[in-house]
Every structure is written in C-alpha cells, then in structure tokens.
Design a protein around this motif. Structure first.
Motif, PDB file in Angstrom:
ATOM      1  N   PHE A   1       0.839  -1.192   0.000  1.00 17.90           N
ATOM      2  CA  PHE A   1       0.000   0.000   0.000  1.00 17.90           C
ATOM      3  C   PHE A   1       0.880   1.250   0.000  1.00 17.90           C
ATOM      4  CE2 PHE A   1      -2.224  -3.462   1.983  1.00 17.90           C
ATOM      5  CZ  PHE A   1      -3.469  -3.419   1.376  1.00 17.90           C
ATOM      6  N   ALA A   2       0.515   2.227  -0.822  1.00 19.72           N
ATOM      7  CA  ALA A   2       1.246   3.496  -0.839  1.00 19.72           C
ATOM      8  C   ALA A   2       1.011   4.254   0.452  1.00 19.72           C
ATOM      9  CB  ALA A   2       0.801   4.345  -2.031  1.00 19.72           C
ATOM     10  N   GLU A   3      -0.210   4.105   1.002  1.00 18.21           N
ATOM     11  CA  GLU A   3      -0.529   4.749   2.279  1.00 18.21           C
ATOM     12  C   GLU A   3      -1.007   3.665   3.256  1.00 18.21           C
ATOM     13  OE1 GLU A   3      -3.105   8.043   1.372  1.00 18.21           O
ATOM     14  OE2 GLU A   3      -1.468   9.151   0.456  1.00 18.21           O
ATOM     15  N   TYR A   4      -2.222   3.865   3.837  1.00 17.95           N
ATOM     16  CA  TYR A   4      -2.685   2.912   4.837  1.00 17.95           C
ATOM     17  C   TYR A   4      -3.242   1.642   4.188  1.00 17.95           C
ATOM     18  CZ  TYR A   4      -2.139   6.732   8.083  1.00 17.95           C
ATOM     19  OH  TYR A   4      -1.605   7.733   8.825  1.00 17.95           O
ATOM     20  N   PRO A   5      -3.122   0.489   4.863  1.00 21.07           N
ATOM     21  CA  PRO A   5      -3.665  -0.763   4.317  1.00 21.07           C
ATOM     22  C   PRO A   5      -5.191  -0.791   4.421  1.00 21.07           C
ATOM     23  CG  PRO A   5      -2.729  -1.156   6.483  1.00 21.07           C
ATOM     24  CD  PRO A   5      -2.464   0.296   6.162  1.00 21.07           C
ATOM     25  N   ASP A   6      -5.829  -1.729   3.666  1.00 16.33           N
ATOM     26  CA  ASP A   6      -7.294  -1.804   3.671  1.00 16.33           C
ATOM     27  C   ASP A   6      -7.805  -2.776   4.723  1.00 16.33           C
ATOM     28  OD1 ASP A   6      -6.578  -4.216   2.586  1.00 16.33           O
ATOM     29  OD2 ASP A   6      -7.590  -3.908   0.659  1.00 16.33           O
ATOM     30  N   GLU A   7      -6.921  -3.318   5.563  1.00 17.33           N
ATOM     31  CA  GLU A   7      -7.395  -4.164   6.666  1.00 17.33           C
ATOM     32  C   GLU A   7      -6.578  -3.846   7.915  1.00 17.33           C
ATOM     33  OE1 GLU A   7      -6.968  -8.331   5.634  1.00 17.33           O
ATOM     34  OE2 GLU A   7      -4.812  -8.127   5.392  1.00 17.33           O
ATOM     35  N   SER A   8      -7.220  -4.032   9.070  1.00 14.83           N
ATOM     36  CA  SER A   8      -6.576  -3.735  10.341  1.00 14.83           C
ATOM     37  C   SER A   8      -5.703  -4.909  10.772  1.00 14.83           C
ATOM     38  CB  SER A   8      -7.638  -3.470  11.406  1.00 14.83           C
ATOM     39  OG  SER A   8      -8.337  -4.669  11.674  1.00 14.83           O
ATOM     40  N   LEU A   9      -4.934  -4.688  11.830  1.00 12.24           N
ATOM     41  CA  LEU A   9      -4.159  -5.777  12.431  1.00 12.24           C
ATOM     42  C   LEU A   9      -5.067  -6.961  12.773  1.00 12.24           C
ATOM     43  CD1 LEU A   9      -2.103  -3.462  14.731  1.00 12.24           C
ATOM     44  CD2 LEU A   9      -1.036  -5.393  13.597  1.00 12.24           C
ATOM     45  N   ALA A  10      -6.229  -6.659  13.378  1.00 12.55           N
ATOM     46  CA  ALA A  10      -7.150  -7.726  13.787  1.00 12.55           C
ATOM     47  C   ALA A  10      -7.721  -8.442  12.565  1.00 12.55           C
ATOM     48  CB  ALA A  10      -8.276  -7.148  14.636  1.00 12.55           C
ATOM     49  N   GLN A  11      -8.087  -7.687  11.505  1.00 16.16           N
ATOM     50  CA  GLN A  11      -8.653  -8.305  10.294  1.00 16.16           C
ATOM     51  C   GLN A  11      -7.644  -9.219   9.598  1.00 16.16           C
ATOM     52  OE1 GLN A  11      -9.816  -4.628   8.480  1.00 16.16           O
ATOM     53  NE2 GLN A  11     -11.965  -4.847   9.078  1.00 16.16           N
ATOM     54  N   TRP A  12      -6.381  -8.800   9.598  1.00 11.15           N
ATOM     55  CA  TRP A  12      -5.328  -9.646   8.995  1.00 11.15           C
ATOM     56  C   TRP A  12      -5.253 -10.978   9.722  1.00 11.15           C
ATOM     57  CZ3 TRP A  12      -0.904 -12.115  10.585  1.00 11.15           C
ATOM     58  CH2 TRP A  12       0.032 -12.467   9.605  1.00 11.15           C
TER      59      TRP A  12
END
Ligand SMILES: [Zn+2]
Ligand SMILES: [Zn+2]
Length: 161
Positions: free
Chosen positions: A142-153
């Motif tokens: 990702f160039a900026e923030y990812p589309d999933e959180s730590l918990a979602q990963w």
C-alpha cells in the motif's frame, strides 16, 4: 498470547496480552523509520488494559508534527509514541482514538514472536529511496494505509488467538 518487552538499557520493562502478535506489518513512513527503525518499523496489536510497566519514570512521549502536503498546515498527531529517555528505544504507540488498543514495537519485544506467513507493506509512498522492500508473492502493498486492520489480517489468516 502474553508478550514481554523492554528497552535496550532495561530501565523500562513491560508486558501485555496480545491477540495480534504476528509481526507482519512493515511501515515505511517517515515517523517510523526515523524514530524506530532502519527502513521500516513493525507494530503489533495488544490490549491496553493489560499493559503493565516497570520504570515508567524513564519513558518519554513523542507526538509527531505533521505538515499537510497540500496546505502546509501543521498539526500534532494524536498518536503517542512511547520511548525510553535513557537509551532511545521505541516501545509502543498509544492513540486516544482507539484507547482500548496499544501497539508495541516488535523490536522491543523479548518474547518469541510467531513468524508471519505473509506481510503487509504500508506507507510505501513515504519510504526512503535506498530502502529495497523485500516483497514476497503473497504480500500486500500500500502506498498509504492498508485496507485491513491488524485484527482483520489475523482473522483472514485464521491466526487470531
Ligand atoms: Zn532504555
Ligand atoms: Zn509508520
């Protein structure tokens, strides 16, 4: 799992419960690489209510100043980056926007962490030119923030505990 951590000089020791202990998220942003890393820093997810700290008097807190790239307007980041004032080790990030969470730096953890099956590379748009990200076939970038959180990963990969 229970995580135990410390700074390099051992003035600060801490422990916490973590449901997101896989060190998969590599952040290349300027704040992480200046305050906590070489090319990138890795944060874990933990439960703030379980955080126990010894040597709190040695801790300093840094709130980054961020200039808006469009307007140049400077604002102070809500994120509180905790570090040891004696040795400079980065310890954890706590943000009042998500007060129940705490994000220890993997670099400060002494417990044996599980090896992540894949990585997320974020803030690649901010990386230093000399850094060559090691991107494996299943990694997400990702160039900026990812589309999933730590918990979602952790949930997606069946690694929540
Ligand atoms: Zn220290
Ligand atoms: Zn960062």
């Amino acid at each position: 799992m229970k995580l135990e951590g410390s700074c390099h000089c051992q003035a600060v020791r801490f422990s916490l419960e973590s449901a997101e202990p896989y060190p998969f998220m590599r952040c290349y942003c300027s704040i992480c690489r200046k305050t906590a890393g070489g090319g990138y820093a890795i944060n874990l997810g933990g439960d703030y209510r379980t955080l126990l700290v010894e040597g709190r008097e040695h801790i300093g807190v840094y709130q980054a100043r961020l200039a808006d790239p469009q307007t140049g307007e400077v604002r102070v980041s809500e994120g509180r980056r905790h570090f040891c004032r004696e040795c400079g080790s980065a310890l954890w990030l706590w943000d009042p926007t998500w007060p129940e969470l705490v994000h220890p730096h993997a670099s400060a953890i002494d417990s044996e962490l599980p090896v992540p099956p894949e990585h997320t590379h974020l803030m690649l748009g901010s990386k230093a030119g000399w850094v060559e990200p090691q991107i494996a076939p299943h990694d997400r970038c990702f160039a900026e923030y990812p589309d999933e959180s730590l918990a979602q990963w952790h949930q997606r990969l069946g690694l929540s505990r």
